[in-house]
Each structure stands twice: as structure tokens, then as C-alpha cells.
Design an enzyme around this catalytic site. Sequence first.
Site, PDB file in Angstrom:
ATOM      1  N   LYS A   1      42.300  32.094  30.516  1.00  0.00           N
ATOM      2  CA  LYS A   1      42.030  33.428  31.069  1.00  0.00           C
ATOM      3  C   LYS A   1      43.398  33.974  31.457  1.00  0.00           C
ATOM      4  CE  LYS A   1      41.620  35.712  34.486  1.00  0.00           C
ATOM      5  NZ  LYS A   1      42.531  36.864  34.829  1.00  0.00           N
TER       6      LYS A   1
ATOM      7  N   GLU B   1      50.256  30.060  54.665  1.00  0.00           N
ATOM      8  CA  GLU B   1      51.329  30.394  53.741  1.00  0.00           C
ATOM      9  C   GLU B   1      51.578  31.904  53.727  1.00  0.00           C
ATOM     10  OE1 GLU B   1      50.329  29.829  49.574  1.00  0.00           O
ATOM     11  OE2 GLU B   1      52.428  29.550  49.020  1.00  0.00           O
TER      12      GLU B   1
ATOM     13  N   CYS C   1      55.732  27.814  44.760  1.00  0.00           N
ATOM     14  CA  CYS C   1      54.706  27.119  45.553  1.00  0.00           C
ATOM     15  C   CYS C   1      55.336  26.054  46.447  1.00  0.00           C
ATOM     16  CB  CYS C   1      53.647  26.520  44.650  1.00  0.00           C
ATOM     17  SG  CYS C   1      54.278  25.855  43.133  1.00  0.00           S
TER      18      CYS C   1
ATOM     19  N   GLU D   1      45.797  24.396  42.124  1.00  0.00           N
ATOM     20  CA  GLU D   1      46.983  24.287  42.962  1.00  0.00           C
ATOM     21  C   GLU D   1      47.091  25.600  43.704  1.00  0.00           C
ATOM     22  OE1 GLU D   1      50.878  23.967  41.048  1.00  0.00           O
ATOM     23  OE2 GLU D   1      51.375  24.865  42.967  1.00  0.00           O
TER      24      GLU D   1
ATOM     25  N   GLY E   1      47.256  29.464  41.772  1.00  0.00           N
ATOM     26  CA  GLY E   1      47.206  30.807  42.345  1.00  0.00           C
ATOM     27  C   GLY E   1      46.848  30.753  43.809  1.00  0.00           C
ATOM     28  N   SER E   2      46.092  31.743  44.243  1.00  0.00           N
ATOM     29  CA  SER E   2      45.798  31.872  45.667  1.00  0.00           C
ATOM     30  C   SER E   2      44.706  30.895  46.101  1.00  0.00           C
ATOM     31  CB  SER E   2      45.331  33.302  45.958  1.00  0.00           C
ATOM     32  OG  SER E   2      44.092  33.535  45.313  1.00  0.00           O
TER      33      SER E   2
ATOM     34  N   GLY F   1      41.292  30.062  44.081  1.00  0.00           N
ATOM     35  CA  GLY F   1      41.006  28.662  43.753  1.00  0.00           C
ATOM     36  C   GLY F   1      39.684  28.205  44.348  1.00  0.00           C
TER      37      GLY F   1
END
Length: 539
Positions: free
Chosen positions: A184, A392, A302, A265, A241-242, A246
Site C-alpha cells: 500500500k 514521541e 525512528c 514499527e 509509521g505512527s 499501527g
Amino acid sequence: MTVTGQMLIGHTAVLGGQGSIHGLAAASGEVLQPAFGGASAAELERACALAEAAFDPYRQLPLAQRAAFLESIASHVLGLGEELIERCHLETGLPRARLEGERGRTVGQLRLFAQVVRDGGFLGVRIDPAQPERQPLPRVELRLRHIGLGPVAVFGASNFPLAFSVAGGDTASALAAGCPVIVKAHSAHPGTSELVGQAIARAAQSLGLPEGVFSLLFDSGRAIGQGLVADPRIKAVGFTGSRTGGVALMQIAALRPEPIPVYAEMSSINPVLLLPQALEARAEQIAPAFVASLTQGAGQFCTNPGLILALEGSALQRFESAAAAALATQAAQTMLTPGIHRSYCQGVAALAAHAQVQTLAQGLAGQGTQARGALFATSAEAFMGCAQLREEVFGPASLIVRCPDFAALQQVLQSLEGQLTIALHLSDGDHPQVRTLLPLLERKAGRLLVNGFGTGVEVAHAMVHGGPFPATSDSRSTSVGSLAIQRFLRPVSYQDLPEALLPAELSSGNRLHVPQLIDGQGPISPTTHSPTGAFTHRS
Ligand code: NAP
């Protein structure tokens, strides 16, 4: 090749029939052409059907052919040349030199997994010979190998448009495991995604592979990505991603009639511990190195060092002054998307407005979607009392937590969620304290590193780019390095299967020369022992 706005469903380029999306120039905000057609439900269905049909023929190809596919993808990605770098630079705002390095890592990862496949150690072959004379009961013969899970859905990262996107680590490791892949595409770099997708499709076609081995879908909303995870033919998901994204995909996967693993992740603040003796001896050296790590790539890694832990005192004051001075001269940098810039500004504003947080320094002001670095400080007590301070802030912002004593520092560590990395700055005299901390650090992070910062991620056999939730959704895995292939494999045991029916890698003569553990003896390796080139990049 040119960017056409079309997806790839197997070997066929298709203009998606469900709405459209546009790439944006990261630096100017200009709308880029062409428009990309979003996939319809029927197009998703077609991609899944093709992937399902490709699974058995693809996974049963000789290992050499699977490896050749990965190497051919690498060559075709390189063959995209300047067009890829140009489009990627436009869409992401990342400097060309960085993108050229990232392309090198992408190609290196593909080649590393080709080596892993050729080596055959990832199959984890184990053979327990029959013991017909064993008393009181004879023992059956057992032969075990690993096979791919099935078609894998991949959601690439915005911050690694090459190495963690269409032909990135998730795709490379899934294809290496024998799994077809449906990507995607990330809406932040659709043109880059299409170009790389074309490279993969060409590699597949040139080798005559089953066409469903790879598809690339654009999504004009969220329905196609979510439908992909929900589709019964998809057997695993790779995501970077976020945390919100996730977790949303994890929930869809868990609620399916047949739940599947999601390797997501997501979020990590990557604590950096400044141990007392190292801080006393090297405060002025560590500070600029920290600022360089914090601000590189506009802090969009990250493994960005978002948290500093140290004991209060004059050495920490020296560190804070040196870090503030280094940050104050740092130029602002363009962020990947307006959305990421907005979230960063909100996160920094919330920290600046927090009653128990002190703003130590900011970088030079920028314009548009540029981010300026920000450094804050707070007390251990305030940090432990406020969950918001442990979240974060994706970008070049970091928070120093001043701890009154070692016990408080341990409590702060204890209060943290799972992390990708924890960095320790230490001298020999700090060893006793570090020895005390290690069991706790091991429970908190996937990678512990000394006298450096987590932003350099080596693509190698012993790398773990993972960690307890929310760093990842499954702390047993890594998304970087050869062990990443394990996420997309499962063991199958064959009891008393006649030799003539056995897969070649389980044959008694070991015709394929793969590592085998025979009756508990021998060279078993989860991936491979063959040497490889090392590729160091930020992540
Ligand atoms: P994101 O918004 O989570 O998007 C990642 C991918 O997942 C995109 O393809 C996105 O689709 C899709 N997606 C997100 N939420 C979804 C949902 N609910 N249902 C279906 N699909 C969904 O991440 P991002 O845009 O790359 O970055 C945004 C934030 O993620 C950053 O501010 C940062 O906090 C975090 N981030 C963390 C890391 C890390 O490694 N820890 C790396 C990058 C970003 P669209 O393309 O349509 O949006």
C-alpha cells in the site's frame, strides 16, 4: 520510465478507479502531477487473488531463482537512475546525497537477502532420524523446515521513502521468505512508489515469475489499506509509521476470523543515558554529537534521541550549555509532509507551554514546513508524573530529565515504554552502575549501544531494529537485518514422509547443501553465516 499515476496489479499497470491522490513538493507545497488513481474494492480483490495464486508457485521456485529475483530488483532500482532521486527529492524534501545513500542501503538490503536465500540457513532445517530399535517405543523420523506465511501486506514509511518503502526491508524480507507482497503506497511519496514498483514488476517479468508475486496499490482514503489487512488471503503485515496507524491495523488483524501477525514499527523516544564519569570527563564532546544526531534529517528518524537522562550537577549543566549552544546555530530543515510538520509544531508547543518544562534552546527559525530544533529540560519527578512528557515528538526535539540520584534515574527508566534503542555514554568507572542497570535496559529496548547514538542502523546479521511495545507490535522480531526474514516464516514438520516426496532441502543427501541440524548436531543458523557487506544508515 515515467510517473504515470498508475498502480500495478501483478504485471498490469492500472489507473485506479476510486478517487485520486496527488504528491506534494515537500519544500514548496506545490501539487505535483500526475494524479494517482486510488484502488477500488475490485482492484484490491484482483491484487489479492493474484497474490494468492502466486504463493505456491513462487515459494516452490529453486532458491537460486528467488535470490536472482531480489538481485534483479536491486539492478532495476539502480537502473531508475536520476529520475528516482529527482522525484524522491521533490516529494520528500530529503537531500539528494541522503537519498543516494538510502538507495544504496535499499539495494544492499535486497542483495543481503539474496545471500540469505542462497545460503538456505533461514530454512532452519532439522532432521531427527528414525530409531526403529528404540525401547520401549521406536522413534518416528521427523524433518522440519520453514516455509513462507503467505501473501504479505506492506505499509512503507514516510521517513524512508526507499529503504523502508516499496522495495524496502519489509518487501525484501517477505519476498526472500517466499511470500508474495502487496504494497500500500505511502501517500507522501506516490511517484517514488510508482517508479520503484515498476522496477520490481520488470524484475518479476524478466524472470517469468508468477505475476501476483508483487502488486502496488494507491489508496485515496483508508478503506483499501484496511481492506488489505482484513483480506483472508493476506497472512502477515509489515508497517512503519505512527502509533495510531499501527494500532489501527493491529486491531483489524486481531479481529479477523483468522487473526494474523502485524509487524508494526511505531513509536520510540530512544533514551540516552549520560553516566556520571563520562559526563564529568566529556560533557562538551558529547553535547555537539548529540545535537548532530538530534537534528540530522530534520530529526525524522525512528531512532532519534528524544530523551536524555543524567544526574543533576555541574557536569549536566556543562552538557546543557554546550548542547544549547550547538543547537542555537542549527538551521531549520524541511519536514516530509505538512502533517508531520504540524504534529511536530504541536508537540514542541505543548512542551514549551508545560509548567514543569524549561525550554533550553531552539534552532534557527525556518519557514513553511521547516522544523527548528528544540531542547527542553524537566525534573525526574515531573517526568514520571506526566505521561505526555514520555510521548514521541517526531522531529528534532529532545527532553533532558534531571535526576537527583541514581535511584531516581532507575525509576525514570522503569516508567518508560518499550524503545528501539537505549544509548549509554560511559567511562570505565561507570561500569558498576551500568552493570546494575543492564537487566532493566534489556527489558526496555531492542538495542543497547555505547558512546554513540541510535541513529546509525547497521544492516547486518546481529542487528535488532525492534523492541517492546510501542517501539514495535512484536518484540520478538527485527525489521532491519537478515533476521527480519523470520517474521514471515513458519515451521512445518514432516513425519515419516517418504524420501521421494520430501522437499529438496530435507533430502538425506542434502542435495541443496543447506545447513542442517541432524539429531541435534550440526550448524544450525536462523538465517545465514555468510559474510556480507555492511550498510550503515539512519533509521
Ligand atoms: P502514518 O500516518 O501511520 O502512515 C503510515 C502508513 O499507514 C501510510 O501508508 C498510511 O496511509 C497508513 N495508515 C495510517 N493510518 C492508517 C489507518 N488508520 N488505516 C489504514 N492505513 C493507515 O505514518 P507517517 O505518515 O509515515 O508518519 C506520521 C507519524 O508517524 C510521524 O509523525 C511519526 O510520529 C510517526 N513515524 C514514526 C516512525 C518510526 O519509525 N517510529 C517512522 C515514521 C513516522 P496514508 O499514506 O494514506 O496516510
